[in-house]
Design a protein around this motif. Structure first.
Motif, mmCIF file in Angstrom:
data_model
loop_
_atom_site.group_PDB
_atom_site.id
_atom_site.type_symbol
_atom_site.label_atom_id
_atom_site.label_comp_id
_atom_site.label_asym_id
_atom_site.label_seq_id
_atom_site.Cartn_x
_atom_site.Cartn_y
_atom_site.Cartn_z
ATOM 1 N N LEU A 1 -1.634 16.973 -3.326
ATOM 2 C CA LEU A 1 -1.261 15.818 -4.130
ATOM 3 C C LEU A 1 -0.573 14.786 -3.253
ATOM 4 O O LEU A 1 0.419 15.080 -2.608
ATOM 5 C CB LEU A 1 -0.326 16.249 -5.264
ATOM 6 N N ARG A 2 -1.124 13.591 -3.238
ATOM 7 C CA ARG A 2 -0.530 12.519 -2.452
ATOM 8 C C ARG A 2 0.820 12.137 -3.047
ATOM 9 O O ARG A 2 0.984 12.089 -4.264
ATOM 10 C CB ARG A 2 -1.472 11.315 -2.460
ATOM 11 N N VAL A 3 1.773 11.878 -2.189
ATOM 12 C CA VAL A 3 3.109 11.509 -2.651
ATOM 13 C C VAL A 3 3.216 9.992 -2.675
ATOM 14 O O VAL A 3 3.363 9.347 -1.650
ATOM 15 C CB VAL A 3 4.213 12.121 -1.762
ATOM 16 N N THR A 4 3.119 9.441 -3.877
ATOM 17 C CA THR A 4 3.265 8.006 -4.069
ATOM 18 C C THR A 4 4.752 7.671 -4.121
ATOM 19 O O THR A 4 5.607 8.564 -4.177
ATOM 20 C CB THR A 4 2.606 7.575 -5.390
ATOM 21 N N LYS A 5 5.058 6.394 -4.141
ATOM 22 C CA LYS A 5 6.455 5.976 -4.221
ATOM 23 C C LYS A 5 7.106 6.522 -5.500
ATOM 24 O O LYS A 5 8.228 7.011 -5.466
ATOM 25 C CB LYS A 5 6.548 4.448 -4.189
ATOM 26 N N GLN A 6 6.382 6.451 -6.622
ATOM 27 C CA GLN A 6 6.920 6.945 -7.886
ATOM 28 C C GLN A 6 7.202 8.450 -7.812
ATOM 29 O O GLN A 6 8.246 8.920 -8.264
ATOM 30 C CB GLN A 6 5.957 6.672 -9.047
ATOM 31 N N ARG A 7 6.269 9.205 -7.258
ATOM 32 C CA ARG A 7 6.453 10.654 -7.145
ATOM 33 C C ARG A 7 7.625 10.986 -6.233
ATOM 34 O O ARG A 7 8.398 11.902 -6.511
ATOM 35 C CB ARG A 7 5.182 11.326 -6.634
ATOM 36 N N GLN A 8 7.764 10.244 -5.134
ATOM 37 C CA GLN A 8 8.859 10.513 -4.213
ATOM 38 C C GLN A 8 10.207 10.240 -4.874
ATOM 39 O O GLN A 8 11.150 11.010 -4.712
ATOM 40 C CB GLN A 8 8.720 9.676 -2.940
ATOM 41 N N MET B 1 0.839 -1.186 0.000
ATOM 42 C CA MET B 1 0.000 0.000 0.000
ATOM 43 C C MET B 1 0.882 1.247 0.000
ATOM 44 O O MET B 1 1.874 1.313 0.705
ATOM 45 C CB MET B 1 -0.907 -0.033 1.217
ATOM 46 N N GLU B 2 0.504 2.253 -0.751
ATOM 47 C CA GLU B 2 1.284 3.470 -0.859
ATOM 48 C C GLU B 2 1.067 4.357 0.354
ATOM 49 O O GLU B 2 -0.032 4.430 0.894
ATOM 50 C CB GLU B 2 0.882 4.242 -2.120
ATOM 51 N N ALA B 3 2.121 5.038 0.764
ATOM 52 C CA ALA B 3 2.009 5.958 1.886
ATOM 53 C C ALA B 3 1.124 7.128 1.486
ATOM 54 O O ALA B 3 1.157 7.589 0.356
ATOM 55 C CB ALA B 3 3.394 6.469 2.274
ATOM 56 N N ASP B 4 0.319 7.601 2.431
ATOM 57 C CA ASP B 4 -0.569 8.720 2.148
ATOM 58 C C ASP B 4 0.046 10.015 2.673
ATOM 59 O O ASP B 4 -0.491 10.680 3.529
ATOM 60 C CB ASP B 4 -1.939 8.473 2.783
ATOM 61 N N VAL B 5 1.191 10.345 2.133
ATOM 62 C CA VAL B 5 1.895 11.560 2.511
ATOM 63 C C VAL B 5 1.550 12.612 1.472
ATOM 64 O O VAL B 5 1.469 12.315 0.292
ATOM 65 C CB VAL B 5 3.422 11.301 2.522
ATOM 66 N N SER B 6 1.373 13.845 1.890
ATOM 67 C CA SER B 6 1.023 14.909 0.953
ATOM 68 C C SER B 6 2.040 16.018 0.997
ATOM 69 O O SER B 6 2.636 16.286 2.024
ATOM 70 C CB SER B 6 -0.357 15.497 1.279
ATOM 71 N N LEU B 7 2.240 16.661 -0.142
ATOM 72 C CA LEU B 7 3.020 17.881 -0.221
ATOM 73 C C LEU B 7 2.078 18.950 -0.730
ATOM 74 O O LEU B 7 1.376 18.753 -1.702
ATOM 75 C CB LEU B 7 4.195 17.730 -1.195
ATOM 76 N N GLY B 8 2.074 20.072 -0.062
ATOM 77 C CA GLY B 8 1.202 21.154 -0.485
ATOM 78 C C GLY B 8 -0.267 20.839 -0.236
ATOM 79 O O GLY B 8 -1.128 21.504 -0.728
ATOM 80 N N THR C 1 4.207 7.101 -16.944
ATOM 81 C CA THR C 1 4.056 7.413 -15.524
ATOM 82 C C THR C 1 4.926 8.607 -15.146
ATOM 83 O O THR C 1 4.502 9.490 -14.404
ATOM 84 C CB THR C 1 4.427 6.188 -14.662
ATOM 85 N N VAL C 2 6.134 8.645 -15.674
ATOM 86 C CA VAL C 2 7.040 9.760 -15.393
ATOM 87 C C VAL C 2 6.439 11.055 -15.927
ATOM 88 O O VAL C 2 6.332 12.047 -15.207
ATOM 89 C CB VAL C 2 8.446 9.499 -15.983
ATOM 90 N N TYR C 3 6.021 11.069 -17.183
ATOM 91 C CA TYR C 3 5.428 12.270 -17.777
ATOM 92 C C TYR C 3 4.207 12.732 -16.977
ATOM 93 O O TYR C 3 4.072 13.909 -16.651
ATOM 94 C CB TYR C 3 5.016 12.023 -19.226
ATOM 95 N N ARG C 4 3.312 11.814 -16.698
ATOM 96 C CA ARG C 4 2.070 12.136 -15.990
ATOM 97 C C ARG C 4 2.360 12.722 -14.604
ATOM 98 O O ARG C 4 1.791 13.739 -14.214
ATOM 99 C CB ARG C 4 1.225 10.867 -15.890
ATOM 100 N N ASN C 5 3.280 12.098 -13.867
ATOM 101 C CA ASN C 5 3.577 12.561 -12.520
ATOM 102 C C ASN C 5 4.335 13.880 -12.499
ATOM 103 O O ASN C 5 4.108 14.717 -11.631
ATOM 104 C CB ASN C 5 4.323 11.478 -11.733
ATOM 105 N N LEU C 6 5.218 14.093 -13.459
ATOM 106 C CA LEU C 6 5.919 15.379 -13.528
ATOM 107 C C LEU C 6 4.922 16.514 -13.785
ATOM 108 O O LEU C 6 5.021 17.580 -13.171
ATOM 109 C CB LEU C 6 6.999 15.357 -14.612
ATOM 110 N N GLU C 7 3.977 16.282 -14.670
ATOM 111 C CA GLU C 7 2.956 17.306 -14.952
ATOM 112 C C GLU C 7 2.126 17.596 -13.702
ATOM 113 O O GLU C 7 1.872 18.752 -13.365
ATOM 114 C CB GLU C 7 2.050 16.865 -16.107
ATOM 115 N N LEU C 8 1.700 16.541 -13.002
ATOM 116 C CA LEU C 8 0.906 16.718 -11.782
ATOM 117 C C LEU C 8 1.694 17.448 -10.703
ATOM 118 O O LEU C 8 1.169 18.341 -10.034
ATOM 119 C CB LEU C 8 0.445 15.355 -11.238
ATOM 120 N N MET C 9 2.962 17.085 -10.536
ATOM 121 C CA MET C 9 3.780 17.729 -9.510
ATOM 122 C C MET C 9 4.025 19.196 -9.857
ATOM 123 O O MET C 9 4.036 20.046 -8.968
ATOM 124 C CB MET C 9 5.093 16.970 -9.315
#
Length: 133
Positions: free
Chosen positions: A11-18, A1-8, A51-59
């Motif tokens: 947006l939840r910080v998933t393992k990929q985003r981190q 299960m992914e950690a439910d950590v948020s920045l700002g 996934t990289v493109y999508r997450n970079l845009e979201l971040m």
């Protein structure tokens, strides 16, 4: 299960985003999405380019990172969200930070002159890097 950590708080910080955030903050080269994909694959071999493109845009949309884009060039990303200037090589596309002290409140001046509700600005210089010069 992914950690439910948020920045700002948006947006939840998933393992990929981190991992993307960690890799981006380790370098000052302002990498492209493709370059970040190669960096992230060392830690997450199964991550996809999409996934990289999508997450970079979201971040970028959520203010976690900066997206640097100038017409006709590949988007580059910056882990430093503190307002600062950039210089871009017109030949190879390299981007570097500029530590310039700008005493003017440019956003207030722009707001006064245009009536726009200014929410951000960027200053980019163009030239030739030491290698291309």
């Amino acid at each position: 299960m992914e950690a439910d950590v948020s920045l700002g708080n948006t947006l939840r910080v998933t393992k990929q985003r981190q991992v993307l955030l960690d890799e981006l903050r380790k370098v000052c080269t302002h990498p492209t999405a493709d370059e970040l994909y190669q960096m992230a694959r060392k830690r997450l071999p199964r991550i996809s380019l999409g996934t990289v493109y999508r997450n970079l845009e979201l971040m970028a949309e959520n203010g976690m990172i900066q997206k640097l884009e100038v017409g006709g060039t590949q988007k580059r990303f910056d882990g430093n969200v503190v307002p600062h200037c950039h210089v871009r090589c017109l030949k190879c596309g390299r981007v570097d930070d500029l530590d310039l002290s700008l005493d003017l409140d440019l956003e207030s001046l722009a707001r006064e002159q245009t009536g726009y509700a200014i929410v951000r600005h960027s200053i980019e210089f163009g030239g030739f890097c030491p290698v291309c010069r």
